[in-house]
Design a protein around this motif. Structure first.
Motif, PDB file in Angstrom:
ATOM      1  N   LYS A   5       0.825  -1.216   0.000  1.00 35.12           N
ATOM      2  CA  LYS A   5       0.000   0.000   0.000  1.00 35.12           C
ATOM      3  C   LYS A   5       0.859   1.266   0.000  1.00 35.12           C
ATOM      4  O   LYS A   5       0.327   2.374  -0.072  1.00 35.12           O
ATOM      5  CB  LYS A   5      -0.915   0.035   1.239  1.00 35.12           C
ATOM      6  CG  LYS A   5      -1.840  -1.147   1.356  1.00 35.12           C
ATOM      7  CD  LYS A   5      -2.911  -1.113   0.317  1.00 35.12           C
ATOM      8  CE  LYS A   5      -3.884  -2.257   0.522  1.00 35.12           C
ATOM      9  NZ  LYS A   5      -4.701  -2.505  -0.629  1.00 35.12           N
ATOM     10  N   LYS A  36       2.991   2.666  -2.169  1.00 31.89           N
ATOM     11  CA  LYS A  36       2.963   3.501  -3.375  1.00 31.89           C
ATOM     12  C   LYS A  36       1.696   4.362  -3.396  1.00 31.89           C
ATOM     13  O   LYS A  36       1.760   5.572  -3.605  1.00 31.89           O
ATOM     14  CB  LYS A  36       3.040   2.612  -4.615  1.00 31.89           C
ATOM     15  CG  LYS A  36       3.060   3.361  -5.921  1.00 31.89           C
ATOM     16  CD  LYS A  36       3.204   2.398  -7.092  1.00 31.89           C
ATOM     17  CE  LYS A  36       3.235   3.132  -8.408  1.00 31.89           C
ATOM     18  NZ  LYS A  36       3.415   2.233  -9.547  1.00 31.89           N
ATOM     19  N   SER A  37       0.567   3.737  -3.148  1.00 27.15           N
ATOM     20  CA  SER A  37      -0.705   4.451  -3.116  1.00 27.15           C
ATOM     21  C   SER A  37      -0.695   5.513  -2.012  1.00 27.15           C
ATOM     22  O   SER A  37      -1.182   6.634  -2.214  1.00 27.15           O
ATOM     23  CB  SER A  37      -1.835   3.452  -2.893  1.00 27.15           C
ATOM     24  OG  SER A  37      -3.053   4.125  -2.704  1.00 27.15           O
ATOM     25  N   TYR A  82       1.376   8.547  -3.184  1.00 27.17           N
ATOM     26  CA  TYR A  82       0.610   9.328  -4.162  1.00 27.17           C
ATOM     27  C   TYR A  82      -0.473  10.151  -3.462  1.00 27.17           C
ATOM     28  O   TYR A  82      -0.661  11.334  -3.760  1.00 27.17           O
ATOM     29  CB  TYR A  82      -0.054   8.420  -5.209  1.00 27.17           C
ATOM     30  CG  TYR A  82       0.798   8.147  -6.420  1.00 27.17           C
ATOM     31  CD1 TYR A  82       0.943   9.094  -7.418  1.00 27.17           C
ATOM     32  CD2 TYR A  82       1.443   6.936  -6.580  1.00 27.17           C
ATOM     33  CE1 TYR A  82       1.703   8.854  -8.540  1.00 27.17           C
ATOM     34  CE2 TYR A  82       2.212   6.673  -7.693  1.00 27.17           C
ATOM     35  CZ  TYR A  82       2.338   7.635  -8.675  1.00 27.17           C
ATOM     36  OH  TYR A  82       3.102   7.385  -9.780  1.00 27.17           O
ATOM     37  N   THR A  83      -1.189   9.522  -2.543  1.00 28.62           N
ATOM     38  CA  THR A  83      -2.275  10.207  -1.842  1.00 28.62           C
ATOM     39  C   THR A  83      -1.756  11.374  -1.021  1.00 28.62           C
ATOM     40  O   THR A  83      -2.315  12.478  -1.079  1.00 28.62           O
ATOM     41  CB  THR A  83      -3.037   9.211  -0.935  1.00 28.62           C
ATOM     42  OG1 THR A  83      -3.554   8.161  -1.760  1.00 28.62           O
ATOM     43  CG2 THR A  83      -4.167   9.886  -0.198  1.00 28.62           C
ATOM     44  N   ALA A  87      -5.456   4.434 -11.967  1.00 28.59           N
ATOM     45  CA  ALA A  87      -5.118   4.038 -10.597  1.00 28.59           C
ATOM     46  C   ALA A  87      -4.543   5.224  -9.815  1.00 28.59           C
ATOM     47  O   ALA A  87      -4.892   5.434  -8.653  1.00 28.59           O
ATOM     48  CB  ALA A  87      -4.119   2.879 -10.618  1.00 28.59           C
ATOM     49  N   ILE A  88      -3.687   5.993 -10.449  1.00 28.20           N
ATOM     50  CA  ILE A  88      -3.086   7.163  -9.797  1.00 28.20           C
ATOM     51  C   ILE A  88      -4.159   8.191  -9.449  1.00 28.20           C
ATOM     52  O   ILE A  88      -4.184   8.743  -8.355  1.00 28.20           O
ATOM     53  CB  ILE A  88      -2.010   7.806 -10.711  1.00 28.20           C
ATOM     54  CG1 ILE A  88      -0.791   6.888 -10.834  1.00 28.20           C
ATOM     55  CG2 ILE A  88      -1.591   9.182 -10.184  1.00 28.20           C
ATOM     56  CD1 ILE A  88       0.182   7.321 -11.918  1.00 28.20           C
ATOM     57  N   ASN A 141      -7.349   7.640  -9.256  1.00 25.87           N
ATOM     58  CA  ASN A 141      -8.454   7.014  -8.528  1.00 25.87           C
ATOM     59  C   ASN A 141      -9.797   7.224  -9.247  1.00 25.87           C
ATOM     60  O   ASN A 141     -10.799   7.603  -8.639  1.00 25.87           O
ATOM     61  CB  ASN A 141      -8.509   7.516  -7.084  1.00 25.87           C
ATOM     62  CG  ASN A 141      -9.280   6.572  -6.183  1.00 25.87           C
ATOM     63  OD1 ASN A 141      -9.411   5.392  -6.498  1.00 25.87           O
ATOM     64  ND2 ASN A 141      -9.797   7.088  -5.092  1.00 25.87           N
TER      65      ASN A 141
END
Length: 170
Positions: A62, A64-65, A68-69, A143-144, A146
């Motif tokens: 998780k 990487k996500s 980014y967030t 994905a980036i 969302n």
């Protein structure tokens, strides 16, 4: 015999791996939004600091996500504080063998392109640059961002349509 996966990102090797695999693309993503290299660097650096501070709470798959967030949230906070416009580095003042006419046309085209990109809504500009500059596939961008792949396809269609209308010859 099954090898155990690390439970958090606190192990230096795991953190380093996440950083090496993610930092450049997160930087590009935020840079395309900020249009400012220094602010993008700051957001990415701050996102990785927050990842380290919360490493025990973040599973490696998780991370990487998470980065980014965090970087995107930092971006949104800056946007609230100031209006940020996409800026590009001024052309270098080097010598060239090109004719003055060619140089002038190139400068005019770059200005048209900058203006056309600046005129795009942020989500279309980001999608366009992630796809055309970073070579990201629509699924990766979805994905980036969302959102669905269909939303990315629509953004790209609208971005290309707008750019074609504003710049002859694209």
């Amino acid at each position: 015999m099954k090898t155990e996966q690390p439970q958090n990102v606190c192990e230096e090797a795991v953190y380093r791996s996440v950083f090496n695999e993610t930092s450049k693309t997160v930087f590009n993503y935020i840079y395309y939004k900020f249009g400012n290299e220094e602010k993008a660097n700051d957001a990415v650096q701050e996102a990785f600091v927050k990842l380290w501070e919360n490493c025990a709470k973040v599973a490696p798959d998780k991370a990487k996500s998470y980065v980014y967030t965090i970087a995107n949230n930092l971006y949104l906070n800056v946007i609230k504080a100031e209006k940020v416009r996409l800026k590009y580095a001024p052309p270098s003042l080097g010598t060239t063998n090109e004719s003055p006419e060619f140089i002038m046309e190139e400068i005019e085209f770059k200005q048209k392109l900058d203006n056309a990109l600046n005129a795009l809504p942020e989500n279309q500009r980001t999608t366009f640059l992630l796809n055309r500059i970073d070579g990201k596939k629509y699924a990766e961008i979805a994905a980036i961002e969302n959102v669905s792949v269909k939303a990315i396809e629509k953004r790209m269609h609208l971005a290309l349509k707008s750019l074609r209308e504003q710049i002859d010859g694209i």
